[in-house]
Design a protein around this motif. Structure first.
Motif, mmCIF file in Angstrom:
data_model
loop_
_atom_site.group_PDB
_atom_site.id
_atom_site.type_symbol
_atom_site.label_atom_id
_atom_site.label_comp_id
_atom_site.label_asym_id
_atom_site.label_seq_id
_atom_site.Cartn_x
_atom_site.Cartn_y
_atom_site.Cartn_z
ATOM 1 N N ILE A 273 4.904 -10.755 -7.732
ATOM 2 C CA ILE A 273 3.705 -11.326 -8.338
ATOM 3 C C ILE A 273 2.504 -10.447 -7.966
ATOM 4 C CG2 ILE A 273 4.652 -13.671 -8.246
ATOM 5 C CD1 ILE A 273 2.586 -14.252 -6.035
ATOM 6 N N GLU A 274 1.375 -10.738 -8.601
ATOM 7 C CA GLU A 274 0.183 -9.897 -8.438
ATOM 8 C C GLU A 274 -0.242 -9.778 -6.982
ATOM 9 O OE1 GLU A 274 -2.392 -7.228 -10.093
ATOM 10 O OE2 GLU A 274 -0.796 -8.338 -11.102
ATOM 11 N N GLN A 275 -0.087 -10.859 -6.218
ATOM 12 C CA GLN A 275 -0.514 -10.836 -4.822
ATOM 13 C C GLN A 275 0.248 -9.798 -4.008
ATOM 14 O OE1 GLN A 275 -2.999 -12.157 -3.532
ATOM 15 N NE2 GLN A 275 -2.707 -11.987 -1.336
ATOM 16 N N ASP A 276 1.498 -9.543 -4.380
ATOM 17 C CA ASP A 276 2.270 -8.519 -3.673
ATOM 18 C C ASP A 276 1.587 -7.162 -3.781
ATOM 19 O OD1 ASP A 276 4.426 -10.201 -2.874
ATOM 20 O OD2 ASP A 276 5.261 -10.101 -4.883
ATOM 21 N N LYS A 277 1.020 -6.881 -4.947
ATOM 22 C CA LYS A 277 0.340 -5.595 -5.154
ATOM 23 C C LYS A 277 -0.896 -5.484 -4.265
ATOM 24 C CE LYS A 277 1.408 -5.435 -10.036
ATOM 25 N NZ LYS A 277 0.866 -5.205 -11.359
ATOM 26 N N HIS A 278 -1.639 -6.593 -4.157
ATOM 27 C CA HIS A 278 -2.839 -6.575 -3.326
ATOM 28 C C HIS A 278 -2.473 -6.268 -1.876
ATOM 29 C CE1 HIS A 278 -4.901 -9.466 -6.381
ATOM 30 N NE2 HIS A 278 -4.864 -8.226 -6.789
ATOM 31 N N VAL A 279 -1.453 -6.968 -1.373
ATOM 32 C CA VAL A 279 -1.071 -6.801 0.024
ATOM 33 C C VAL A 279 -0.571 -5.382 0.274
ATOM 34 C CG1 VAL A 279 0.512 -7.584 1.817
ATOM 35 C CG2 VAL A 279 -0.564 -9.255 0.320
ATOM 36 N N ALA A 280 0.294 -4.885 -0.620
ATOM 37 C CA ALA A 280 0.833 -3.528 -0.458
ATOM 38 C C ALA A 280 -0.266 -2.479 -0.569
ATOM 39 C CB ALA A 280 1.913 -3.271 -1.508
ATOM 40 N N GLY A 281 -1.259 -2.754 -1.415
ATOM 41 C CA GLY A 281 -2.342 -1.804 -1.621
ATOM 42 C C GLY A 281 -3.101 -1.488 -0.349
ATOM 43 N N TYR A 282 -3.226 -2.469 0.544
ATOM 44 C CA TYR A 282 -3.938 -2.220 1.798
ATOM 45 C C TYR A 282 -3.172 -1.247 2.678
ATOM 46 C CZ TYR A 282 -7.164 -5.886 0.515
ATOM 47 O OH TYR A 282 -8.110 -6.624 -0.150
ATOM 48 N N ALA A 283 -1.841 -1.353 2.687
ATOM 49 C CA ALA A 283 -1.038 -0.417 3.470
ATOM 50 C C ALA A 283 -1.180 0.993 2.910
ATOM 51 C CB ALA A 283 0.423 -0.850 3.462
ATOM 52 N N HIS A 284 -1.159 1.107 1.584
ATOM 53 C CA HIS A 284 -1.300 2.418 0.937
ATOM 54 C C HIS A 284 -2.655 3.042 1.244
ATOM 55 C CE1 HIS A 284 -1.058 5.537 -2.123
ATOM 56 N NE2 HIS A 284 -2.209 5.116 -2.613
ATOM 57 N N GLU A 285 -3.716 2.234 1.091
ATOM 58 C CA GLU A 285 -5.070 2.746 1.331
ATOM 59 C C GLU A 285 -5.272 3.143 2.784
ATOM 60 O OE1 GLU A 285 -7.560 -0.391 -0.083
ATOM 61 O OE2 GLU A 285 -6.717 -0.246 -2.114
ATOM 62 N N ALA A 286 -4.566 2.462 3.691
ATOM 63 C CA ALA A 286 -4.679 2.788 5.120
ATOM 64 C C ALA A 286 -3.870 4.035 5.482
ATOM 65 C CB ALA A 286 -4.214 1.609 5.968
ATOM 66 N N GLY A 287 -3.117 4.573 4.523
ATOM 67 C CA GLY A 287 -2.356 5.794 4.776
ATOM 68 C C GLY A 287 -1.147 5.592 5.660
ATOM 69 N N LYS A 288 -0.542 4.410 5.614
ATOM 70 C CA LYS A 288 0.594 4.114 6.479
ATOM 71 C C LYS A 288 1.923 4.372 5.773
ATOM 72 C CE LYS A 288 -2.190 2.698 9.661
ATOM 73 N NZ LYS A 288 -2.321 3.413 10.939
ATOM 74 N N ALA A 390 -3.660 17.346 9.130
ATOM 75 C CA ALA A 390 -3.454 16.124 9.916
ATOM 76 C C ALA A 390 -2.089 15.527 9.592
ATOM 77 C CB ALA A 390 -4.553 15.101 9.622
ATOM 78 N N VAL A 391 -1.645 14.617 10.470
ATOM 79 C CA VAL A 391 -0.444 13.827 10.239
ATOM 80 C C VAL A 391 -0.820 12.353 10.301
ATOM 81 C CG1 VAL A 391 1.096 15.583 11.192
ATOM 82 C CG2 VAL A 391 0.171 13.833 12.707
ATOM 83 N N LYS A 392 0.118 11.488 9.937
ATOM 84 C CA LYS A 392 -0.063 10.029 9.965
ATOM 85 C C LYS A 392 -1.309 9.565 9.210
ATOM 86 C CE LYS A 392 2.426 9.159 14.304
ATOM 87 N NZ LYS A 392 2.390 8.450 15.599
ATOM 88 N N PRO A 393 -1.423 9.818 7.913
ATOM 89 C CA PRO A 393 -0.440 10.425 7.022
ATOM 90 C C PRO A 393 -0.632 11.940 6.944
ATOM 91 C CG PRO A 393 -2.265 9.642 5.719
ATOM 92 C CD PRO A 393 -2.586 9.276 7.146
ATOM 93 N N PRO A 394 0.387 12.660 6.456
ATOM 94 C CA PRO A 394 0.220 14.094 6.234
ATOM 95 C C PRO A 394 -0.958 14.349 5.290
ATOM 96 C CG PRO A 394 2.526 13.447 6.013
ATOM 97 C CD PRO A 394 1.728 12.190 6.102
ATOM 98 N N THR A 395 -1.858 15.228 5.714
ATOM 99 C CA THR A 395 -3.089 15.480 4.964
ATOM 100 C C THR A 395 -3.202 16.978 4.692
ATOM 101 O OG1 THR A 395 -4.131 13.595 6.051
ATOM 102 C CG2 THR A 395 -5.591 15.175 4.975
ATOM 103 N N ILE A 396 -3.336 17.317 3.425
ATOM 104 C CA ILE A 396 -3.344 18.723 3.007
ATOM 105 C C ILE A 396 -4.672 19.053 2.345
ATOM 106 C CG2 ILE A 396 -2.277 20.387 1.428
ATOM 107 C CD1 ILE A 396 0.371 18.808 1.897
#
Length: 440
Positions: A273-288, A390-396
Motif C-alpha cells: 500500500i502507499e504507506q509502504d512507499k513512504h516508510v521505505a522512502g525514508y530509508a532510501h533518502e537516509a542513504g541506508k 565516501a562509503v555508507k552509502p558509496p558516494t561518487i
C-alpha cells in the motif's frame, strides 16, 4: 552517529511550516495562512555550522480540541516531542501568549527535553520588545525570528545546536552490523524481531542507546555481530500509536539514522500500500542499505509464479529502490528465515565497499566510449575523472567540464554501468557532479 532531531511544535497557525522550510532550504511543507493546514508531520534535513540534523514539522497542537484533526495533530506532536533531541516551541509575537500556548508549554515541561522558544513574526525592530513576555512561559531561551523574512533563523539554530547530544558517542564497534526493522503497523515487525532472536518476547533488559529511547538487542550469528534496533518499541505506547499508520514513521526515523541495514517489512498477505512507499522512502533518502522483507509468506496462496509476481510488484511500486533485494519469509513459522542474514551481511558489505579510483575510471571511460553523452545546445559533457569520496552509502563525484551538462538520464546510465561492474547490491549510490578546476 544518528543525526540529532529537532521537532518544531506549537499551536496552529504560528508559522511552523514556514520556519521548517527556512531551516531545510526547501518548500516541502504546505504553507497557507489558515489554521490546521499542515495535516501530516514532515521530515527534512538541515545543516548549520557543519552540523547535520533532521527536522520534524508537526501540525498545530490543540489540547482540548474535539476536532479529529486536532486530536491527530496532538498525537503527532507528542511523538515528535518524545523522539526529538531538541524542541523548538513556536509562538506568535503578534498574538501574544494564548491559553493554548500555555497548555503546550505544560506538555513540553513534562517532556524534560531542551526547549527553545521561537517567537515568530518579529518582522521589524519595533516587534523585538514583544518577545520578552514569552519568558513568562518558563523557558530560559527565547529567540525572536521572522519565518517569512528569514531573520533570526541563524540565532535560533545557534541555540538549538548547543543542546545536541555529544557526537563522539558510539556504542558499537565498526564490526557490528546495526539492523533496523521498519514498516507500517501490523506487518509483523515484532514477530520478526522475536523470530530472529529466538525468543517469545523482546527482552527489555537490553543495551539502551546512550541518548535514545530505542531498545537495542545485540546478538551474534555465524561469527558476525549484529544489533537489532527495535522500532517495534511503539508497542509500549498503546494501540492509538500502532493502529494509526502515519504515526508509525516517527519511531522509525531515529532507528533508520542509526542503522547500517534497514529491513523494510511488507505484509505478504495484504500486499503493498502507499504507506509502504513512504516508510521505505525514508530509508532510501537516509542513504541506508535496504532489504525488502515480505512477511507472512506462509499464509499466502501461491504457485510457482507467485514469488516472481510479488517481486515484480515491489519493483513496480518502488522504482527508486531497484537496488534492494527481496527476501520472502514467515516470522511465525520461521520458514525461509535462514535466508535473511546472509543477505543482510552482503548488503552491509556492499554499503561499506570502496572502489579504487583507477578501476572506477576504467569503467566510466568504457561507459562513455560505448554511449557518449548527448550534446546540449552544441555543448557536450566531458567527464575528466571520477572518484569515490565516501562509503555508507558509496558516494561518487564526477569532475566534468560543466555540471549543467550532466543530464539525469545520463547519470542513471552511469550508475547502471557502475552497479554492473561493482555490484553495490542493496545500497543506494550517491552521485555528484563538480566542475574540474584548472589546477586539478
Amino acid at each position: 552517529m544518528a543525526r540529532p532531531i529537532i521537532a518544531i511544535v506549537g499551536r496552529p497557525n504560528v508559522g511552523k511550516s514556514t520556519v521548517f522550510n527556512r531551516i531545510i532550504g526547501d518548500k516541502l511543507a504546505i504553507v497557507e495562512d489558515k489554521p490546521g493546514v499542515t495535516r501530516d508531520r514532515l521530515y527534512g534535513r538541515g545543516e548549520w555550522l557543519d552540523t547535520e540534523f533532521s527536522v520534524i514539522d508537526t501540525g498545530g497542537i490543540e489540547i482540548d480540541g474535539e476536532d479529529q484533526i486536532m486530536k491527530s495533530v496532538r498525537v503527532q506532536a507528542e511523538l515528535a516531542i518524545e523522539e526529538a533531541d531538541v524542541i523548538v516551541f513556536m509562538v506568535d509575537a503578534k498574538a501574544g501568549i494564548t491559553s493554548a500556548d500555555s497548555e503546550v508549554a505544560e506538555m513540553l515541561f513534562r517532556a524534560k527535553k531542551p526547549v527553545i522558544v521561537a517567537v515568530n513574526k518579529v518582522d521589524n525592530l519595533k516587534r523585538m520588545d514583544d518577545i520578552y513576555e514569552f519568558y513568562s512561559l518558563g523557558f530560559s531561551e527565547v529567540v525572536g525570528i521572522s519565518g517569512s523574512h528569514g531573520t533570526g533563523i541563524g540565532d535560533l539554530l545557534d541555540e538549538v545546536i548547543k543542546h545536541f547530544p555529544d557526537k563522539s558517542e558510539e556504542e558499537y564497534g565498526e564490526d557490528v552490523i546495526k539492523v533496523a526493522l521498519i514498516g507500517r503497523p501490523n506487518v509483523g515487525k515484532s514477530s520478526l524481531v522475536n523470530a530472529i532472536l529466538g525468543e517469545e518476547r523482546v527482552i527489555v533488559s537490553n543495551v539502551a542507546g546512550t541518548t535514545r529511547d530505542a531498545i537495542d538487542t545485540p546478538f551474534e550469528k555465524d561469527g558476525q555481530k549484529y544489533v537489532i534496533i527495535d522500532t517495534a518499541g511503539m508497542r509500549k505506547r498503546g494501540k492509538v500509536y500502532e493502529t494509526t499508520e502515519k504515526y508509525s514513521v516517527m519511531r522509525a526515523m531515529k532507528a533508520i539514522e542509526r542503522a547500517d541495514v534497514v529491513l523494510v517489512v511488507i505484509d505478504g498477505e495484504e500486499g503493498i500500500i502507499e504507506q509502504d512507499k513512504h516508510v521505505a522512502g525514508y530509508a532510501h533518502e537516509a542513504g541506508k542499505a535496504a532489504i525488502f522483507v515480505v512477511n507472512k509468506w506462509d499464509i499466502v496462496e501461491k504457485d510457482d509464479k507467485t514469488m516472481h509476481q510479488f517481486e515484480q510488484k515491489i519493483r513496480d511500486h518502488f522504482l527508486f529502490m531497484t537496488y534492494a533485494p527481496v527476501v520472502f519469509l514467515s516470522a511465525k513459522t520461521k520458514q525461509r528465515l535462514q535466508k535473511l542474514f546472509p543477505v543482510v551481511t552482503n548488503v552491509a558489505e556492499q554499503h561499506a565497499a570502496r572502489v579504487a579510483t583507477h578501476v572506477l575510471n576504467d569503467v566510466v571511460s568504457d561507459a562513455v566510449a560505448i554511449n557518449p553523452p548527448p550534446t546540449d545546445k552544441g555543448k557536450r559533457l566531458r567527464i575528466n575523472y571520477a572518484t569515490q569520496v565516501a562509503v555508507k552509502p558509496p558516494t561518487i563525484v564526477f569532475f566534468v567540464n560543466d555540471p549543467e551538462l550532466m543530464h539525469f538520464s545520463y547519470q542513471r546510465y552511469l550508475e547502471n554501468k557502475i552497479r554492473g561492474a561493482f555490484g553495490f547490491e542493496g545500497t543506494p549510490l550517491r552521485m555528484f557532479t563538480r566542475r574540474k578546476s584548472d589546477d586539478e
